[in-house]
Design an enzyme around this catalytic site. Sequence first.
Site, PDB file in Angstrom:
ATOM      1  N   HIS A   1       0.801  -1.230   0.000  1.00 28.37           N
ATOM      2  CA  HIS A   1       0.000   0.000   0.000  1.00 28.37           C
ATOM      3  C   HIS A   1       0.830   1.274   0.000  1.00 28.37           C
ATOM      4  O   HIS A   1       0.296   2.368  -0.119  1.00 28.37           O
ATOM      5  CB  HIS A   1      -0.953   0.039   1.201  1.00 28.37           C
ATOM      6  CG  HIS A   1      -0.263   0.337   2.489  1.00 28.37           C
ATOM      7  ND1 HIS A   1       0.453  -0.623   3.174  1.00 28.37           N
ATOM      8  CD2 HIS A   1      -0.140   1.478   3.213  1.00 28.37           C
ATOM      9  CE1 HIS A   1       0.971  -0.080   4.260  1.00 28.37           C
ATOM     10  NE2 HIS A   1       0.637   1.200   4.306  1.00 28.37           N
TER      11      HIS A   1
HETATM   12  C1  UD1 Z   1      -2.001   5.571   6.162  1.00 23.74           C
HETATM   13  C2  UD1 Z   1      -0.676   5.988   6.792  1.00 23.74           C
HETATM   14  C3  UD1 Z   1       0.338   4.865   6.603  1.00 23.74           C
HETATM   15  C4  UD1 Z   1      -0.189   3.539   7.086  1.00 23.74           C
HETATM   16  C5  UD1 Z   1      -1.499   3.243   6.387  1.00 23.74           C
HETATM   17  C6  UD1 Z   1      -2.084   1.923   6.818  1.00 23.74           C
HETATM   18  C7  UD1 Z   1      -0.201   8.406   6.695  1.00 23.74           C
HETATM   19  C8  UD1 Z   1       0.685   9.418   6.067  1.00 23.74           C
HETATM   20  N1  UD1 Z   1      -0.133   7.172   6.160  1.00 23.74           N
HETATM   21  O1  UD1 Z   1      -1.783   5.479   4.767  1.00 23.74           O
HETATM   22  O2  UD1 Z   1       1.498   5.192   7.348  1.00 23.74           O
HETATM   23  O3  UD1 Z   1       0.743   2.531   6.793  1.00 23.74           O
HETATM   24  O4  UD1 Z   1      -2.392   4.323   6.710  1.00 23.74           O
HETATM   25  O5  UD1 Z   1      -3.270   1.637   6.202  1.00 23.74           O
HETATM   26  O6  UD1 Z   1      -0.901   8.710   7.615  1.00 23.74           O
HETATM   27  N2  UD1 Z   1      -9.174   5.037   2.055  1.00 23.74           N
HETATM   28  C9  UD1 Z   1     -10.393   4.451   2.019  1.00 23.74           C
HETATM   29  N3  UD1 Z   1     -10.979   4.131   3.211  1.00 23.74           N
HETATM   30  C10 UD1 Z   1     -10.390   4.391   4.403  1.00 23.74           C
HETATM   31  C11 UD1 Z   1      -9.138   5.005   4.419  1.00 23.74           C
HETATM   32  C12 UD1 Z   1      -8.530   5.314   3.227  1.00 23.74           C
HETATM   33  O7  UD1 Z   1     -10.965   4.206   0.977  1.00 23.74           O
HETATM   34  O8  UD1 Z   1     -10.974   4.059   5.461  1.00 23.74           O
HETATM   35  C13 UD1 Z   1      -8.507   5.366   0.774  1.00 23.74           C
HETATM   36  C14 UD1 Z   1      -8.792   6.780   0.332  1.00 23.74           C
HETATM   37  O9  UD1 Z   1      -8.865   6.817  -1.042  1.00 23.74           O
HETATM   38  C15 UD1 Z   1      -7.558   7.520   0.761  1.00 23.74           C
HETATM   39  C16 UD1 Z   1      -6.486   6.465   0.591  1.00 23.74           C
HETATM   40  O10 UD1 Z   1      -7.118   5.236   0.936  1.00 23.74           O
HETATM   41  O11 UD1 Z   1      -7.320   8.687   0.022  1.00 23.74           O
HETATM   42  C17 UD1 Z   1      -5.303   6.679   1.473  1.00 23.74           C
HETATM   43  O12 UD1 Z   1      -5.698   6.861   2.823  1.00 23.74           O
HETATM   44  P1  UD1 Z   1      -4.802   7.746   3.819  1.00 23.74           P
HETATM   45  O13 UD1 Z   1      -5.374   7.726   5.172  1.00 23.74           O
HETATM   46  O14 UD1 Z   1      -4.544   9.062   3.203  1.00 23.74           O
HETATM   47  O15 UD1 Z   1      -3.402   7.018   3.821  1.00 23.74           O
HETATM   48  P2  UD1 Z   1      -3.001   5.462   3.760  1.00 23.74           P
HETATM   49  O16 UD1 Z   1      -2.439   5.166   2.442  1.00 23.74           O
HETATM   50  O17 UD1 Z   1      -4.101   4.581   4.259  1.00 23.74           O
END
Ligand code: UD1
Length: 375
Positions: free
Chosen positions: A210
């Site tokens: 991821h």
């Molecule tokens: C975040 C953390 C990362 C961790 C990861 C675990 C930061 C900078 N990164 O990254 O360190 O390893 O979590 O999962 O904080 N999304 C959904 N549903 C959700 C959450 C996210 O669909 O419940 C999708 C959205 O499109 C979002 C993308 O995932 O834009 C990324 O989510 P985000 O919280 O920005 O960062 P992660 O890549 O999950």
Amino acid sequence: MESVQKQYTVLCIVGARPNFMKIAPIMRAMASSSVISPVLLHTGQHYDAEMKHSFFDQLHIPEPDIDLEVGSGSHAEQTAEIMKRFEPVLDELKPAAILVVGDVNSTIACALVAVKKSIAVVHVEAGLRSGDRAMPEEINRVLTDQISDLLFTTEADAIENLTAEGIPPERVHFVGNVMIDTLLYNRERATPAEQVLNEVSSGYGLLTLHRPSNVDDPAVLKRLLEVLVKLSKRLPLVFPVHPRTRQRITNMGFDSLLENSAISLLPPLGYLQMLGLMSDATVVLTDSGGIQEETTALGVPCITLRENTERPITLTQGTNVLAGTDVAAIESAFNDVLEHGGRKGNVPELWDGNAAVRITQIIEAFLEERAVGHN
Ligand code: UD1
């Protein structure tokens, strides 16, 4: 929330999936404290049921007392939104300290708001450094540690990193690993792999991916998926897919690469399912930070699909091998596992299931001392 108000309120913050397993043992240990009332705040960075609810239920984390419901956004948007919504909570609650874990955007956002209000900041899992400032988490780690009053570390390298960055040693405490507290606490409850998978043939590899550096660049993602498809012909791979990765695969038109391969795609899994799958896997291929530690604690070979790790003890003492995204390096590490069983490791010092209890005792002493100092 606690029915009896104790002397000190400690506001514990979670935001994203890897925070949940770290906060669970801390909330449990603090609930038994005679002086600390833990209050739980979820920023809402992760909000999907699969990314949140199953963890709260399975790990018996109390429902958050406060949910900021920030959701997704760019880094700036997400961090800023957390800060804006967090400030009034601090003004109203006036906790003795806030406690943040790990390195996600919620960690730095809340720490930054609290420090400017002279509220003590406690950072659990401090001092880890990948040395790679292109990683958003690395920025979050460095900055959070600089503004923390109490820093709890999981391994010796972390202490050296903090010393090198000028953090006063009296703030730093080596306590072990709360993530491993959760692993040991739940090991017997893990869902057996055959219940997660419809059929378990004679072994499987577990895959997670991821990190932006792996899934946001089409050339890198394609290269990785192609080598993984190739490896899956020798050992079937099981792949619970993070929502971000799922979007990237589809948007970049890579679904067809995976069709008819021996990689089984699953939705993101709950903690107990992941623990069951990890425990029984022949090998784990991952770009996660926490999984490098969990496989070391379980003694399961891990191939890390990154160029660096902020958790070097998993390389020096554990079962982890860094393969990066180089096809030859990944194949060679995979061969080593299939032919020789991979790297044999030891469980690092103080990864013994009691880190959260040690953390709670040190916070109690810190708050008592501070209170005396303020009188
Ligand atoms: C975040 C953390 C990362 C961790 C990861 C675990 C930061 C900078 N990164 O990254 O360190 O390893 O979590 O999962 O904080 N999304 C959904 N549903 C959700 C959450 C996210 O669909 O419940 C999708 C959205 O499109 C979002 C993308 O995932 O834009 C990324 O989510 P985000 O919280 O920005 O960062 P992660 O890549 O999950």
